[in-house]
Enzyme design. Structure first.
Site, PDB file in Angstrom:
ATOM      1  N   CYS A  54      13.314   0.248   8.726  1.00  0.00           N
ATOM      2  CA  CYS A  54      14.368  -0.405   7.983  1.00  0.00           C
ATOM      3  C   CYS A  54      14.856  -1.554   8.861  1.00  0.00           C
ATOM      4  O   CYS A  54      14.270  -1.822   9.907  1.00  0.00           O
ATOM      5  CB  CYS A  54      15.480   0.597   7.699  1.00  0.00           C
ATOM      6  SG  CYS A  54      16.532   0.122   6.324  1.00  0.00           S
ATOM      7  N   CYS A  72      13.851  -0.377   3.084  1.00  0.00           N
ATOM      8  CA  CYS A  72      14.865  -1.385   2.781  1.00  0.00           C
ATOM      9  C   CYS A  72      15.027  -1.528   1.280  1.00  0.00           C
ATOM     10  O   CYS A  72      14.038  -1.567   0.559  1.00  0.00           O
ATOM     11  CB  CYS A  72      14.462  -2.732   3.366  1.00  0.00           C
ATOM     12  SG  CYS A  72      14.221  -2.728   5.131  1.00  0.00           S
ATOM     13  N   CYS A  94      11.851  -6.501   4.992  1.00  0.00           N
ATOM     14  CA  CYS A  94      11.592  -5.298   5.772  1.00  0.00           C
ATOM     15  C   CYS A  94      10.541  -5.601   6.833  1.00  0.00           C
ATOM     16  O   CYS A  94       9.640  -6.390   6.599  1.00  0.00           O
ATOM     17  CB  CYS A  94      11.082  -4.167   4.877  1.00  0.00           C
ATOM     18  SG  CYS A  94      12.337  -3.500   3.803  1.00  0.00           S
TER      19      CYS A  94
END
Length: 142
Positions: free
Chosen positions: A13, A86, A93
């Site tokens: 993330c 994400c 991402c």
């Protein structure tokens, strides 16, 4: 005797403070020793969100020494799977070359939840449950 190799998954993330941390804990629980999950971010927040820790604890998952980590910590490691979580555009991402399989599972960022503490907690629980279901579905197919 047949020895089953543990598969490795890296959950990525941006901040590594909520979604990827929850996914790491849930994956390690659901993986039953057949999977080992770690998580990281492209711009680590420097902390793990207390509500992420709380909603995992509600499920009996205790993150041991939680900290947000930079994806560079895993640059030289091999992974069977890399999952970006994400919720924003896939392009924002981080990518991780060299993984055998890469998936993008966008989830809402619970860190952006507003309202009362109970309302924020409800968002974290919703995202936790969505992550749990997605991982369970993936593992059921494997």
């Amino acid at each position: 005797m047949l020895r089953i190799m543990t598969k490795r998954v890296l959950v990525l993330c941006t901040g590594n403070s909520c979604r990827s941390q929850m996914a790491e804990g849930i994956w390690n629980e659901l993986g039953g020793g057949n999977w080992r999950a770690v998580s990281a971010g492209s711009r680590p927040a420097g902390y793990v969100h207390p509500l992420a820790i709380e909603v995992l604890r509600e499920e009996g998952i205790d993150l041991t020494n939680p900290r947000s980590k930079h994806l560079d910590e895993y640059a030289d490691e091999a992974f069977d799977l890399v999952v970006t979580v994400c919720g924003s555009a896939h392009e924002s991402c981080p990518a991780f070359p060299g993984a055998k399989e890469q998936l993008h599972w966008p989830f809402e960022d619970p860190a952006h939840a507003t309202g009362t503490d109970d309302e924020k907690l409800a968002v974290f629980r919703k995202v936790r449950d969505e992550i749990r279901q997605k991982i369970a579905d993936y593992l059921a197919e494997k």
